[in-house]
Design a protein around this motif. Sequence first.
Motif: not given
Length: 240
Positions: A206-226
């Motif tokens: 459903x979703x994922x949160x990536x703290x890729x760059x410690x100086x920026x907000x995490x990357x967040x993404x959300x998928x819709x149900x198949x």
Amino acid sequence: MSRPASPSTDHPVPPDPLGLIPRLIHRDANILILDKPAGLPVHKGPGGGVTLSDQLHVLRFGLPRDPELAHRLDKDTAGCLVLGRHRRALERLGLLFKRGEVAKTYWAVVEGGPDADAGEIDLPLAPRDPKRGWWMKVAPGGQPSLTRFTILGRAGGRAWLALEPVTGRTHQLRVHCAETGFPILGDTIYGSAPRRGGPGLHLFARSIVLPYDPKREPVRAEAQPPDHMREALAALGWAA
């Protein structure tokens, strides 16, 4: 929350037979997040056939090399799949996944359901057959494996769960649910679904949160149900 990515017009768009470009839900200079369709394997297996890895050149967007997978999803699991666009990004993403710093939430429709509205499943896992390393079982001497769950809905002898894998073992969510008494609907390996003509595996990232760059907000993404999960989810209270 990331918005669906749009292809740029500053480079030619290659043929996209799997329709991957419209399925991008995040794109930046380092990371792509794809809403992987159910039924598409990410790597070649013994059965052959088309795989996601065969088509990654479609997602270059002007860079000299193909993006590469930062992790993997099972063939029958849809949803958020992360790719690194260059070597440094892959190294950074690999470190985040290894350290357990990536927050992943899956949705599942299960048969029955846990008694509690939230809790943990802590069962070690090991391969059932050394020749088939993807086929897992609960084993006292196996790798530590922890899943957190929350009930999002109940109806008609089924439950809608949010599952958070703290560890990332092969088939962890499928085995943990089955061994705890509430197999995932449509699971042909650990549940009771027929191998042909069943409802399809009712599990997606459903979703994922990536703290890729410690100086920026995490990357967040959300998928819709198949599509194959929507009817069951709607019966459990999900609204599109």
